[in-house]
Design a protein around this motif. Structure first.
Motif, short mmCIF file in Angstrom:
data_model
loop_
_atom_site.label_atom_id
_atom_site.label_comp_id
_atom_site.label_asym_id
_atom_site.label_seq_id
_atom_site.Cartn_x
_atom_site.Cartn_y
_atom_site.Cartn_z
N LYS A 44 0.83 -1.20 0.00
CA LYS A 44 0.00 0.00 0.00
C LYS A 44 0.87 1.25 0.00
CE LYS A 44 -3.73 2.32 2.52
NZ LYS A 44 -4.65 2.25 3.70
N GLU A 45 1.89 1.28 0.85
CA GLU A 45 2.78 2.44 0.92
C GLU A 45 3.61 2.56 -0.36
OE1 GLU A 45 2.57 0.06 3.15
OE2 GLU A 45 1.76 1.02 4.96
N LEU A 46 4.07 1.41 -0.89
CA LEU A 46 4.90 1.43 -2.10
C LEU A 46 4.09 1.90 -3.30
CD1 LEU A 46 7.84 0.75 -2.78
CD2 LEU A 46 7.09 -1.53 -3.45
N ASP A 47 2.84 1.47 -3.37
CA ASP A 47 2.00 1.89 -4.50
C ASP A 47 1.61 3.36 -4.41
OD1 ASP A 47 2.10 -0.52 -5.76
OD2 ASP A 47 0.14 -1.23 -5.11
N GLY A 48 1.90 3.99 -3.27
CA GLY A 48 1.67 5.42 -3.15
C GLY A 48 2.76 6.25 -3.81
N LEU A 49 3.86 5.59 -4.21
CA LEU A 49 4.95 6.28 -4.90
C LEU A 49 4.71 6.27 -6.40
CD1 LEU A 49 8.05 4.66 -3.11
CD2 LEU A 49 6.74 6.68 -2.41
N PRO A 50 5.17 7.29 -7.11
CA PRO A 50 5.11 7.23 -8.57
C PRO A 50 5.93 6.04 -9.07
CG PRO A 50 5.62 9.45 -7.82
CD PRO A 50 5.75 8.56 -6.62
N MET A 51 5.36 5.23 -9.93
CA MET A 51 6.04 4.05 -10.45
C MET A 51 6.33 4.23 -11.94
SD MET A 51 4.96 0.05 -10.12
CE MET A 51 6.07 -1.22 -10.74
N PHE A 52 7.52 3.82 -12.33
CA PHE A 52 7.98 4.04 -13.70
C PHE A 52 8.30 2.74 -14.40
CE2 PHE A 52 8.73 7.85 -11.37
CZ PHE A 52 8.71 8.91 -12.26
N LEU A 53 8.26 2.79 -15.72
CA LEU A 53 8.84 1.77 -16.58
C LEU A 53 9.93 2.46 -17.37
CD1 LEU A 53 5.67 -0.07 -17.91
CD2 LEU A 53 7.34 -0.94 -16.27
N PHE A 54 11.16 1.98 -17.21
CA PHE A 54 12.29 2.67 -17.84
C PHE A 54 13.08 1.70 -18.69
CE2 PHE A 54 16.65 4.64 -17.52
CZ PHE A 54 16.36 5.72 -18.33
N ASN A 55 13.48 2.17 -19.86
CA ASN A 55 14.31 1.39 -20.77
C ASN A 55 15.61 2.16 -20.97
OD1 ASN A 55 15.54 0.34 -23.19
ND2 ASN A 55 13.58 -0.61 -23.71
N ARG A 56 16.68 1.69 -20.34
CA ARG A 56 17.95 2.42 -20.41
C ARG A 56 18.53 2.44 -21.81
NH1 ARG A 56 19.65 4.02 -15.57
NH2 ARG A 56 18.97 2.89 -13.71
N GLU A 57 18.35 1.35 -22.54
CA GLU A 57 18.91 1.29 -23.89
C GLU A 57 18.22 2.29 -24.82
OE1 GLU A 57 19.67 -1.90 -27.53
OE2 GLU A 57 18.92 -2.59 -25.58
N ARG A 58 16.92 2.37 -24.72
CA ARG A 58 16.16 3.28 -25.58
C ARG A 58 16.08 4.70 -25.00
NH1 ARG A 58 10.58 0.99 -27.71
NH2 ARG A 58 10.87 2.85 -28.98
#
Length: 220
Positions: A44-58
């Protein structure tokens, strides 16, 4: 903040789920399933943070509308058990986007949880391959509106539920008893092998365990 600066900021601050799990295991001297369980208990606390999907190569990222931290650590635990040498491959979608959070947001999460934030060695993918910079300003998650899913984005919660329902329907039509996921997984792995497809039985079993919940959500 310009586009290039925004990407550079996320590149420097981003911590993938695999990196985070491995770092916590090392710091607390616990096994992957124990660290994953701790994160899931604080979902619950973790889902309160902005969550990202990141592709370092792209050098590209998305901000998720519906965080799926529980899936990250559930899959992380399963992935480590199946391949102890891997700490991130099973956290990527088919396009190389990894789920995770920004370092500064995680620092607040760990502080509130009463656990020291583990030292995470994450290096920005720049021409100079420089180490992470100290973040300034507000979290990117508060500056950018969540993007709609693109063709390159992984499954959203609704799409994931739909596919799990499809899997459940097909499994039942094929007489695979999903109420006994271990036995059903073994049968599915054997059927896949017969057509030249290699599947991990533990992975199949863990996905089958999610099917009843998806069917229940869709039927209500």
């Amino acid at each position: 903040m310009g586009i290039a600066a925004e990407i550079a900021f996320v590149d420097a601050e981003f911590v993938g789920g695999g990196e985070l799990l491995a770092a916590l295991c090392e710091q607390e001297q616990v096994k992957p399933h124990q660290a994953a369980g701790w994160f899931i208990r604080h979902q619950k606390e973790l889902d309160g943070l902005p969550m990202f999907l990141f592709n370092r190569e792209r050098q590209d990222f998305h901000v998720l509308e519906d965080p799926w931290s529980c899936d990250i650590f559930h899959d992380a635990n399963v992935g480590i058990q199946e391949d102890p040498t891997s700490t991130a491959a099973w956290l990527e979608d088919g396009y190389g986007y990894v789920g995770g959070w920004l370092r500064r947001d995680l620092a607040k999460f760990f502080e509130e949880a009463g656990v020291p934030m583990p030292a995470i060695r994450t290096f920005a993918t720049t021409k100079e391959q420089s180490p992470p910079r100290e973040a300034t300003g507000d979290s990117v998650g508060t500056q950018i509106e969540a993007e709609p899913a693109s063709d390159d984005a992984p499954l959203a919660t609704k799409e994931r539920t739909t596919l799990l329902c499809i899997v459940g329907t097909i499994a039942r039509e094929a007489k695979f008893d999903i109420s006994r996921p271990s036995k059903a997984a073994a049968a599915i792995v054997d059927s896949a092998a017969a057509v030249g497809v290699k599947l991990g039985q533990r992975t199949v079993e863990e996905w089958l365990k999610r099917v009843p919940d998806a069917l229940e959500r869709r039927s209500t």
